[in-house]
Scaffold this motif. Sequence first.
Motif, PDB file in Angstrom:
ATOM      1  N   SER A  35      65.644  12.112  78.719  1.00 27.80           N
ATOM      2  CA  SER A  35      65.533  10.645  78.700  1.00 27.80           C
ATOM      3  C   SER A  35      64.121  10.277  79.135  1.00 27.80           C
ATOM      4  N   SER A  36      63.823   8.997  79.067  1.00 29.76           N
ATOM      5  CA  SER A  36      62.526   8.533  79.570  1.00 29.76           C
ATOM      6  C   SER A  36      62.428   8.726  81.072  1.00 29.76           C
ATOM      7  N   ILE A  37      63.517   8.506  81.778  1.00 29.56           N
ATOM      8  CA  ILE A  37      63.485   8.676  83.236  1.00 29.56           C
ATOM      9  C   ILE A  37      63.259  10.148  83.592  1.00 29.56           C
ATOM     10  N   ASP A  38      63.834  11.049  82.828  1.00 28.79           N
ATOM     11  CA  ASP A  38      63.572  12.472  83.032  1.00 28.79           C
ATOM     12  C   ASP A  38      62.086  12.759  82.793  1.00 28.79           C
ATOM     13  N   GLY A  39      61.510  12.141  81.785  1.00 27.42           N
ATOM     14  CA  GLY A  39      60.069  12.283  81.544  1.00 27.42           C
ATOM     15  C   GLY A  39      59.258  11.772  82.724  1.00 27.42           C
ATOM     16  N   MET A  40      59.628  10.591  83.231  1.00 26.77           N
ATOM     17  CA  MET A  40      58.953  10.024  84.403  1.00 26.77           C
ATOM     18  C   MET A  40      59.027  10.973  85.594  1.00 26.77           C
ATOM     19  N   ALA A  41      60.185  11.602  85.772  1.00 21.30           N
ATOM     20  CA  ALA A  41      60.378  12.532  86.892  1.00 21.30           C
ATOM     21  C   ALA A  41      59.385  13.679  86.829  1.00 21.30           C
ATOM     22  N   HIS A  42      58.845  13.948  85.635  1.00 18.14           N
ATOM     23  CA  HIS A  42      57.882  15.028  85.446  1.00 18.14           C
ATOM     24  C   HIS A  42      56.438  14.540  85.423  1.00 18.14           C
ATOM     25  N   PHE A  43      56.195  13.273  85.784  1.00 21.22           N
ATOM     26  CA  PHE A  43      54.814  12.821  85.954  1.00 21.22           C
ATOM     27  C   PHE A  43      54.240  13.576  87.157  1.00 21.22           C
ATOM     28  N   PRO A  44      52.921  13.774  87.246  1.00 18.55           N
ATOM     29  CA  PRO A  44      52.356  14.575  88.336  1.00 18.55           C
ATOM     30  C   PRO A  44      52.534  14.006  89.750  1.00 18.55           C
ATOM     31  N   GLU A  45      52.387  12.678  89.926  1.00 21.70           N
ATOM     32  CA  GLU A  45      52.424  12.115  91.277  1.00 21.70           C
ATOM     33  C   GLU A  45      53.659  11.235  91.459  1.00 21.70           C
ATOM     34  N   ILE A  46      54.218  11.281  92.646  1.00 20.74           N
ATOM     35  CA  ILE A  46      55.409  10.481  92.946  1.00 20.74           C
ATOM     36  C   ILE A  46      55.167   8.980  92.750  1.00 20.74           C
ATOM     37  N   PRO A  47      54.060   8.400  93.233  1.00 21.37           N
ATOM     38  CA  PRO A  47      53.906   6.949  93.052  1.00 21.37           C
ATOM     39  C   PRO A  47      53.632   6.527  91.603  1.00 21.37           C
ATOM     40  N   THR A  48      53.331   7.493  90.749  1.00 24.79           N
ATOM     41  CA  THR A  48      53.127   7.198  89.326  1.00 24.79           C
ATOM     42  C   THR A  48      54.450   7.259  88.564  1.00 24.79           C
ATOM     43  N   ALA A  49      55.422   7.928  89.117  1.00 27.20           N
ATOM     44  CA  ALA A  49      56.730   8.106  88.470  1.00 27.20           C
ATOM     45  C   ALA A  49      57.597   6.873  88.703  1.00 27.20           C
TER      46      ALA A  49
ATOM     47  N   GLY B 297      51.769   3.739 100.042  1.00 26.42           N
ATOM     48  CA  GLY B 297      50.412   4.183  99.727  1.00 26.42           C
ATOM     49  C   GLY B 297      50.211   5.680  99.905  1.00 26.42           C
ATOM     50  N   ILE B 298      51.262   6.452  99.652  1.00 24.62           N
ATOM     51  CA  ILE B 298      51.188   7.910  99.777  1.00 24.62           C
ATOM     52  C   ILE B 298      51.176   8.536  98.384  1.00 24.62           C
ATOM     53  N   VAL B 299      50.176   9.358  98.132  1.00 24.42           N
ATOM     54  CA  VAL B 299      50.079  10.081  96.865  1.00 24.42           C
ATOM     55  C   VAL B 299      50.468  11.530  97.141  1.00 24.42           C
ATOM     56  N   ALA B 300      51.559  11.971  96.531  1.00 22.91           N
ATOM     57  CA  ALA B 300      52.040  13.345  96.687  1.00 22.91           C
ATOM     58  C   ALA B 300      52.570  13.811  95.333  1.00 22.91           C
ATOM     59  N   PRO B 301      52.603  15.124  95.137  1.00 21.62           N
ATOM     60  CA  PRO B 301      53.070  15.644  93.846  1.00 21.62           C
ATOM     61  C   PRO B 301      54.587  15.537  93.696  1.00 21.62           C
ATOM     62  N   THR B 302      55.019  15.339  92.467  1.00 20.49           N
ATOM     63  CA  THR B 302      56.445  15.399  92.166  1.00 20.49           C
ATOM     64  C   THR B 302      56.890  16.857  92.273  1.00 20.49           C
ATOM     65  N   PRO B 303      58.185  17.122  92.320  1.00 25.38           N
ATOM     66  CA  PRO B 303      58.645  18.512  92.490  1.00 25.38           C
ATOM     67  C   PRO B 303      58.056  19.497  91.484  1.00 25.38           C
ATOM     68  N   TYR B 304      57.866  19.081  90.245  1.00 18.67           N
ATOM     69  CA  TYR B 304      57.353  19.990  89.221  1.00 18.67           C
ATOM     70  C   TYR B 304      55.898  20.386  89.465  1.00 18.67           C
TER      71      TYR B 304
ATOM     72  N   SER C  63      53.966  25.561  92.618  1.00 17.56           N
ATOM     73  CA  SER C  63      54.157  25.497  91.169  1.00 17.56           C
ATOM     74  C   SER C  63      52.877  25.881  90.428  1.00 17.56           C
ATOM     75  N   PRO C  64      53.009  26.495  89.243  1.00 24.08           N
ATOM     76  CA  PRO C  64      51.815  26.765  88.434  1.00 24.08           C
ATOM     77  C   PRO C  64      51.151  25.479  87.946  1.00 24.08           C
ATOM     78  N   MET C  65      51.861  24.348  88.041  1.00 25.62           N
ATOM     79  CA  MET C  65      51.318  23.062  87.598  1.00 25.62           C
ATOM     80  C   MET C  65      50.578  22.321  88.717  1.00 25.62           C
ATOM     81  N   HIS C  66      50.536  22.897  89.915  1.00 30.00           N
ATOM     82  CA  HIS C  66      49.910  22.207  91.054  1.00 30.00           C
ATOM     83  C   HIS C  66      48.445  21.885  90.790  1.00 30.00           C
ATOM     84  N   GLU C  67      47.759  22.775  90.109  1.00 31.40           N
ATOM     85  CA  GLU C  67      46.335  22.537  89.825  1.00 31.40           C
ATOM     86  C   GLU C  67      46.143  21.289  88.959  1.00 31.40           C
TER      87      GLU C  67
END
Length: 188
Positions: free
Chosen positions: A112-126, A150-157, A162-166
């Motif tokens: 779904s679109s929400i599943d896509g959002m869950a895979h955005f890089p940063e939590i506040p962007t999702a 105002g906290i920028v942190a990575p989403t779980p993915y 994760s290999p996607m952390h970079e």
Amino acid sequence: MKLIKTEEELKSLIAADEWMMAVITAVEKLQLPDSWACAGFIRSKVWDHLHEKEYRTPLADIDVIYFDKVNSLEKYEKQYEQELTKYLPNEPWSVKNQARMHVVNNSEPYQSSIDGMAHFPEIPTAIGVRLTNGRLEIAAPHGIKHLVSGIVAPTPYFQKDSPMHEVYLNRVRNKQWELSWSELQIVY
């Protein structure tokens, strides 16, 4: 910092912004399946509010997502961008079908679109917003706490192990959000 505590307060902030409502209304007119205005469109508004900015920080684009497995070619996204330009011609539209965007993240297909959002890089962007029967609806697969604090942190993915952390780290470095919003707390 002006704090927002609930999704209802976030909806009120968005509803009070005529420009944002015009954007959301234009997106609704397309009647795309599972569509949302999302990411920096909302994130920047909230961060401007937290930093008590008098004027809106300019956006590189207005992200619109939807989910359509049947018509998943990129050419349709470009057609939708053109349609949105008819409603609001001076806006930098960026339309993406989440049924094909999993390829970018090298992940399993999104559901779904929400599943896509869950895979955005940063939590506040999702985060996404849309009109449903004349009412604002918020989608925040990781909640709004990071965004409104105002906290920028990575989403779980995109976490550190994760290999996607970079990808997350490069985005944070390249975006340089702290230059526009000095009180952000960025997790590296």
